[in-house]
Motif scaffolding. Structure first.
Motif, PDB file in Angstrom:
ATOM      1  N   SER A 192       0.826  -1.209   0.000  1.00 18.61           N
ATOM      2  CA  SER A 192       0.000   0.000   0.000  1.00 18.61           C
ATOM      3  C   SER A 192       0.859   1.257   0.000  1.00 18.61           C
ATOM      4  O   SER A 192       1.953   1.294   0.581  1.00 18.61           O
ATOM      5  CB  SER A 192      -0.911   0.016   1.236  1.00 18.61           C
ATOM      6  N   THR A 193       0.344   2.307  -0.669  1.00 19.38           N
ATOM      7  CA  THR A 193       1.063   3.580  -0.733  1.00 19.38           C
ATOM      8  C   THR A 193       1.198   4.217   0.641  1.00 19.38           C
ATOM      9  O   THR A 193       2.255   4.749   0.997  1.00 19.38           O
ATOM     10  CB  THR A 193       0.330   4.547  -1.678  1.00 19.38           C
TER      11      THR A 193
ATOM     12  N   ARG B  12       4.608   5.095   2.797  1.00 19.53           N
ATOM     13  CA  ARG B  12       4.841   6.447   3.321  1.00 19.53           C
ATOM     14  C   ARG B  12       5.172   6.402   4.816  1.00 19.53           C
ATOM     15  O   ARG B  12       6.007   7.167   5.298  1.00 19.53           O
ATOM     16  CB  ARG B  12       3.610   7.313   3.051  1.00 19.53           C
TER      17      ARG B  12
ATOM     18  N   ASN C 204       6.268  13.895  -1.363  1.00 20.84           N
ATOM     19  CA  ASN C 204       5.470  12.707  -1.678  1.00 20.84           C
ATOM     20  C   ASN C 204       5.872  12.107  -3.031  1.00 20.84           C
ATOM     21  O   ASN C 204       5.037  11.850  -3.901  1.00 20.84           O
ATOM     22  CB  ASN C 204       3.976  13.042  -1.657  1.00 20.84           C
TER      23      ASN C 204
ATOM     24  N   SER D  33       7.465   9.308  -5.691  1.00 18.49           N
ATOM     25  CA  SER D  33       7.592   7.871  -5.859  1.00 18.49           C
ATOM     26  C   SER D  33       9.078   7.523  -5.903  1.00 18.49           C
ATOM     27  O   SER D  33       9.886   8.289  -6.410  1.00 18.49           O
ATOM     28  CB  SER D  33       6.908   7.416  -7.155  1.00 18.49           C
TER      29      SER D  33
END
Length: 422
Positions: A83-84, A88, A364, A366
């Protein structure tokens, strides 16, 4: 992250191996042997009988370097989490841990300053060997006592036959000690500690002659035979007119206490670290884009630019200094040089990771640097654990370390360019 990995790999493989290779001597001789003892040894060379020895503090420094791998291990969780939001969280946790380790490292050095003292000794030996030997040794390579006494009377500005802290500080002004990475207060405190045997907070003439002579003898014995002709000849004048004026001028400014100077040093160092980190955060992405454009324009693979060319340019100064120190072939020189390598890798790992993780989390972005993280973990763990549990390094270990450099780069290339980890 490519620069971080490139510098760490090069320091712990190529530079580490070169230090052991250049510093190797007969391991059957006692660790306290001088360079003259080493030259007289006629034992046949062997990959196991020759090598270097280090002290316990070097092993402690290697263990501290291993602690810097904790946030790298945390980052590896990103390969498992899908999951993103989870990724994070991993970035944030790793960033907090990294900042915490940096803070703990600084606080540790305040209350346990042995790392600072070793850094001071490393630079101090380099300064004495490079600047004082040729001026203060006689043709027979003995301390030139009349010249040393003359220096004492030049420093003793009020003529009371004692050197005070303020008079010593005025003398140090002419030595450009800041250019060596030290602060005047640090150097003055070390001289007072080692020379003032009576502990009356001042240095008399005999204490000065004895203390400086001891420094010169230690530095003289660590000079390789090939370099000794340099110290036997007449030396040219190296001090400028301004330096001479600083040495002989009267001291009119009241001296501050050592504790006040220490805290000012800590504040200044912290401010410079914050400023440097901020500059890295601002210039990080433009630098990477410029490197990519340059590699395309020059038809050079970006892999070579990021992992080889730039780390080599950044490490060449450290490599030359390490080789020069290792050629002294003494346990003290080898220990301080290896400690310097591990200290640099520790700070390179943490400060480079802070810059990267801050950029990723704040903007934020990638990312996928699992290949770089994995290779740094492997190399740092291997070299850190090895030095943590031994103080003797046969010359064959230098060959293994040097071979690890191209092997690491090949492994990194396969992960990034062939298997597509990045």
């Amino acid at each position: 992250m490519a620069l971080l990995a490139g510098k760490a790999i090069m320091s712990l493989t190529l530079i580490w191996g070169v230090v052991v290779a250049f510093g190797s001597h007969d391991l059957s001789l006692p660790p306290t042997s001088t360079s003259s003892d080493l030259e007289q040894d006629s034992k046949p060379f062997s990959l196991t009988g020759y090598g270097v020895t280090s002290d316990v503090e070097t092993s402690r420094t290697a263990r501290i370097m291993l602690i810097s791998l904790i946030p790298f291990l945390i980052l590896q969780l990103a390969k498992i989490i899908q999951s993103t939001s989870g990724i994070r969280v991993v970035v944030l946790v790793s960033l907090v841990v990294t900042l915490g380790l940096v803070l703990v490292y600084f606080i540790y050095q305040i209350f346990q300053p042995w790392i600072q003292n070793r850094r001071l000794e490393f630079v101090l030996r380099k300064y004495i060997r490079g600047n004082l030997l040729q001026n203060l040794l006689t043709a027979g390579r003995r301390p030139n006592v009349p010249v040393i006494r003359e220096i004492f009377h030049k420093i003793d500005q009020n003529g009371n036959s004692y050197i005070s802290t303020s008079e010593l500080r005025a003398f140090v002004l002419g030595m450009e000690i800041e250019e060596l990475g030290l602060h005047r207060a640090d150097f003055v405190a070390r001289v007072m500690e080692q020379f003032d045997t009576s502990q009356d907070h001042q240095i008399n003439e005999q204490e000065f002659v004895t203390g400086l002579s001891n420094w010169l003898i230690i530095a003289r014995d660590s000079v390789p035979h090939a370099d000794r002709h340099f110290f036997n000849g007449n030396s040219s004048e190296t001090k400028t007119e301004e330096q001479q004026r600083l040495i002989t001028q009267n001291t009119t400014t009241p001296a501050t206490t050592a504790n006040d100077n220490d805290w000012l040093n800590y504040i200044q160092a912290g401010g410079l670290i914050i400023l440097g980190t901020a500059i890295t955060l601002v210039l990080g992405r433009p630098l990477v884009m410029t490197l990519v454009e340059f590699s395309f324009a020059a038809n050079v693979p970006s892999f070579l630019i990021s992992y080889v060319v730039i780390p080599l340019a950044l490490n060449v100064g450290q490599a030359m200094s390490a080789i020069s120190s290792a050629k002294q072939k003494t346990e003290a020189a080898i220990s301080l040089t290896l400690s310097e390598i591990y200290n640099r890798v520790f700070m390179n790992n943490l400060m480079g990771l802070v810059a990267f993780l801050a950029l990723v989390y704040i903007r934020n972005l990638s990312w996928d640097v699992s290949a770089e993280v994995l290779v740094v973990l492997i190399i740092c763990t291997l070299m850190g654990l090895y030095t943590s549990f031994t103080t003797t390094f046969p010359v064959w270990t230098s060959i293994v370390a040097i071979v690890l450099y191209p092997v690491s780069l090949l492994f990194l290339y396969l992960l990034t360019s062939v298997l597509g980890w990045t």
